[in-house]
Design an enzyme around this catalytic site. Structure first.
Site, PDB file in Angstrom:
ATOM      1  N   TYR A  50       0.855  -1.200   0.000  1.00  0.00           N
ATOM      2  CA  TYR A  50       0.000   0.000   0.000  1.00  0.00           C
ATOM      3  C   TYR A  50       0.891   1.251   0.000  1.00  0.00           C
ATOM      4  O   TYR A  50       0.716   2.155  -0.834  1.00  0.00           O
ATOM      5  CB  TYR A  50      -0.899  -0.009   1.232  1.00  0.00           C
ATOM      6  CG  TYR A  50      -1.620   1.308   1.462  1.00  0.00           C
ATOM      7  CD1 TYR A  50      -2.667   1.683   0.633  1.00  0.00           C
ATOM      8  CD2 TYR A  50      -1.239   2.170   2.485  1.00  0.00           C
ATOM      9  CE1 TYR A  50      -3.322   2.901   0.822  1.00  0.00           C
ATOM     10  CE2 TYR A  50      -1.890   3.381   2.681  1.00  0.00           C
ATOM     11  CZ  TYR A  50      -2.921   3.742   1.845  1.00  0.00           C
ATOM     12  OH  TYR A  50      -3.560   4.946   2.030  1.00  0.00           O
TER      13      TYR A  50
HETATM   14  O1  LIG Z   1      -2.152   6.909   7.655  1.00  0.00           O
HETATM   15  C1  LIG Z   1      -2.300   6.213   6.674  1.00  0.00           C
HETATM   16  O2  LIG Z   1      -1.825   6.504   5.604  1.00  0.00           O
HETATM   17  C2  LIG Z   1      -3.033   4.929   6.756  1.00  0.00           C
HETATM   18  O3  LIG Z   1      -3.896   5.001   7.908  1.00  0.00           O
HETATM   19  C3  LIG Z   1      -4.609   3.844   8.148  1.00  0.00           C
HETATM   20  O4  LIG Z   1      -3.722   2.757   8.408  1.00  0.00           O
HETATM   21  P1  LIG Z   1      -3.363   2.416   9.894  1.00  0.00           P
HETATM   22  O5  LIG Z   1      -2.656   3.542  10.550  1.00  0.00           O
HETATM   23  O6  LIG Z   1      -2.681   1.109   9.859  1.00  0.00           O
HETATM   24  O7  LIG Z   1      -4.818   2.363  10.566  1.00  0.00           O
HETATM   25  P2  LIG Z   1      -5.601   1.154  11.265  1.00  0.00           P
HETATM   26  O8  LIG Z   1      -5.735   0.025  10.329  1.00  0.00           O
HETATM   27  O9  LIG Z   1      -6.825   1.733  11.815  1.00  0.00           O
HETATM   28  O10 LIG Z   1      -4.628   0.714  12.436  1.00  0.00           O
HETATM   29  C4  LIG Z   1      -4.321   1.626  13.492  1.00  0.00           C
HETATM   30  C5  LIG Z   1      -3.462   0.955  14.513  1.00  0.00           C
HETATM   31  O11 LIG Z   1      -4.191  -0.133  15.099  1.00  0.00           O
HETATM   32  C6  LIG Z   1      -3.427  -1.307  15.033  1.00  0.00           C
HETATM   33  N1  LIG Z   1      -4.328  -2.445  14.887  1.00  0.00           N
HETATM   34  C7  LIG Z   1      -5.066  -2.594  13.787  1.00  0.00           C
HETATM   35  C8  LIG Z   1      -5.956  -3.632  13.641  1.00  0.00           C
HETATM   36  C9  LIG Z   1      -6.059  -4.574  14.675  1.00  0.00           C
HETATM   37  O12 LIG Z   1      -6.841  -5.529  14.625  1.00  0.00           O
HETATM   38  N2  LIG Z   1      -5.294  -4.399  15.769  1.00  0.00           N
HETATM   39  C10 LIG Z   1      -4.442  -3.351  15.913  1.00  0.00           C
HETATM   40  O13 LIG Z   1      -3.767  -3.235  16.935  1.00  0.00           O
HETATM   41  C11 LIG Z   1      -2.498  -1.146  13.861  1.00  0.00           C
HETATM   42  O14 LIG Z   1      -1.364  -1.942  14.021  1.00  0.00           O
HETATM   43  C12 LIG Z   1      -2.211   0.339  13.925  1.00  0.00           C
HETATM   44  O15 LIG Z   1      -1.145   0.556  14.788  1.00  0.00           O
HETATM   45  C13 LIG Z   1      -5.484   3.500   6.967  1.00  0.00           C
HETATM   46  O16 LIG Z   1      -6.149   2.271   7.201  1.00  0.00           O
HETATM   47  C14 LIG Z   1      -4.684   3.407   5.707  1.00  0.00           C
HETATM   48  O17 LIG Z   1      -5.571   3.227   4.630  1.00  0.00           O
HETATM   49  C15 LIG Z   1      -3.825   4.630   5.513  1.00  0.00           C
HETATM   50  O18 LIG Z   1      -4.611   5.683   5.120  1.00  0.00           O
END
Ligand SMILES: O=C(O)[C@H]1O[C@H](OP(=O)(O)OP(=O)(O)OC[C@H]2O[C@@H](n3ccc(=O)[nH]c3=O)[C@H](O)[C@@H]2O)[C@H](O)[C@@H](O)[C@H]1O
Length: 444
Positions: free
Chosen positions: A243
């Site tokens: 991504y």
């Molecule tokens: O800024 C971005 O550019 C991206 O932001 C977002 O990605 P992320 O920051 O990864 O958000 P998100 O999935 O909510 O996980 C948040 C936290 O929860 C943790 N996480 C997640 C799932 C889970 O089951 N458990 C968990 O601990 C996980 O490890 C993480 O630390 C958008 O989805 C992406 O499309 C993109 O726009």
């Protein structure tokens, strides 16, 4: 009678036989010729029939393709023109891709409310519950925003849209989102974030006038960088997920179109955007659902038991950043597919500047929902996640006037309120949110 038969069978004079034979042959020939020409006519008739059947079939095919297509036709064009109509002096007409998505819906509404013309484009794919996208579309339509159902990778559709409306701006938010899903479906990232982006830019560069393009990049381009907070000038060559790699590629691709064709480009690096009408695949959303349903949630933790952290950014702040980017975007300089003078190329962080750990996020949700979460804490799998994000927003503040005002506590309160109203909440129950969601109106 007998003699006649004999004479026919055994003729008395040989000459007579010759003449008789000649007559018979003639008759047979004539009969034969007559039947050949009849056959010929029949054959011609059959050929003509087959040809008209085939052309009728192809007409039916073409028209059924035309009538079954989700776009096209005079009524469709009329809806687009109405939606694109600008209702304020100096307003813009904006094509918003991914309009039925989370950020797309909010930006479209904000533009429409202040009198800009907005036409949405969305393929309503099933990455997450399309009924939520349809509900967002209904919200947009109630405000006069028409959403075209189609893919950004459809060059014919894009050419048609630019033919119908001389868009001044494109707000490009359609993308395959999600960091970890790239492991499961890498091709969808290439389709939307690479191929779709190029198709869109091709349409923009050929459009007359060329629109200014503002598009969604991502905080994930900072990848495994350790220096914090992340600044736009920092290197972005260590992506941790496909991504992130496609978003980084998008920054390079847009630069090329800026350089060759004079397209005005603004890339916005969004930092984990959350809020009402959000994305069910994101942690804050799926945690809320699971907590309310009494199901466990999985909380990832970094190496050495360090909590993961995100610079969670509330949707209203992001919308302000998007609108300010559109307002400050200079015009593209090309025409007829040729560059004029050098065009504007910008990249901004749109974050909140205050990272919050994932366990702290869960704690806030527990308070708002009045339910304790069942947590499974596991080490972060190596599937694309980064340990933390943290935005430096000085550039956006200076050039866009961007100033986030909503902290996670307040933003999640608004999200929970929306979630309960959307998925079903009866205040009369007087119980906790968990009780209230039983018998929810909509499913996830
Ligand atoms: O800024 C971005 O550019 C991206 O932001 C977002 O990605 P992320 O920051 O990864 O958000 P998100 O999935 O909510 O996980 C948040 C936290 O929860 C943790 N996480 C997640 C799932 C889970 O089951 N458990 C968990 O601990 C996980 O490890 C993480 O630390 C958008 O989805 C992406 O499309 C993109 O726009």
């Amino acid at each position: 009678m007998m003699r006649l038969m004999e004479a026919e069978l055994f003729p008395s004079t040989p000459g007579k036989v010759k003449i008789e034979r000649a007559h018979t042959i003639n008759r047979q020939f004539n009969r034969c010729f007559a039947s050949t020409s009849t056959m010929f006519l029949w054959a011609l008739f059959l050929i003509a029939l087959t040809a008209s059947y085939l052309s009728f079939q192809s007409f039916v095919d073409t028209s059924s393709r035309y009538f079954n297509a989700s776009w096209g036709g005079m009524h469709w064009e009329k809806q687009i023109r109405a939606s694109a109509t600008v209702r304020r002096p100096g307003g813009m007409s904006v094509l918003v891709t991914g309009a039925a998505g989370f950020v797309g819906t909010h930006v479209s509404l904000a533009l429409r409310k202040r009198g800009d013309g907005v036409v949405g484009l969305d393929n309503f794919n099933s990455y997450y519950d399309p009924s939520l996208k349809k509900a967002r579309e209904a919200l947009l339509e109630s405000h006069g925003v028409f959403v075209v159902e189609g893919d950004i990778d459809d060059a014919r559709l894009l050419a048609k849209l630019f033919d119908v409306v001389p868009f001044t701006h494109v707000m490009h938010l359609a993308a395959q989102a999600g960091v970890r899903y790239a492991i499961e479906n890498p091709a969808s990232y290439v389709h939307s974030n690479i191929a779709g982006l190029v198709t869109l830019l091709e349409a923009c560069k050929s459009a007359d006038p060329q629109p200014a393009v503002v598009w969604a990049s991502s905080s994930s381009v900072y990848g495994l960088n350790e220096k914090a907070p992340f600044s736009e000038a920092d290197p972005t060559d260590r992506p941790a997920s496909l991504y992130a790699a496609t978003k980084k590629a998008g920054e390079e691709i847009t630069h090329t179109y800026n350089h060759i064709y004079g397209l005005s480009i603004t890339g916005l690096r969004f930092f984990t955007v959350y809020g009402p009408w959000g994305r069910p695949d994101m942690a804050y959303f799926s945690f809320t659902r699971n907590i309310l349903q009494g199901k466990p949630i999985t909380v990832y933790r970094g190496k050495n038991r360090v909590d993961l952290a995100r610079d969670f950014t509330f949707i209203d702040d992001i919308v302000k950043g998007c609108v300010a980017s559109l307002d400050t975007a200079e015009k593209s300089t090309g025409s007829g597919g040729r560059k004029g003078s050098p065009a504007q190329y910008r990249i901004y962080n749109l974050g909140n500047t205050s990272p919050v750990t994932v366990p702290a996020l869960v704690g806030i949700l527990e308070r708002h929902l009045k339910v304790k979460a069942k947590k499974n804490v596991v080490e972060m799998p190596g599937n694309g996640d980064v340990p933390f994000t943290h935005a430096n927003i000085s550039l956006a503040r200076a050039e866009l006037g961007y100033k986030p005002t909503t902290n996670l506590e307040t933003g999640l309160k608004k999200f929970v309120r929306w979630y309960l109203s959307y998925y079903g909440y009866s205040p009369r129950s007087g119980g906790s949110a968990a009780e209230a969601t039983t018998g929810s109106a909509k499913s996830l």
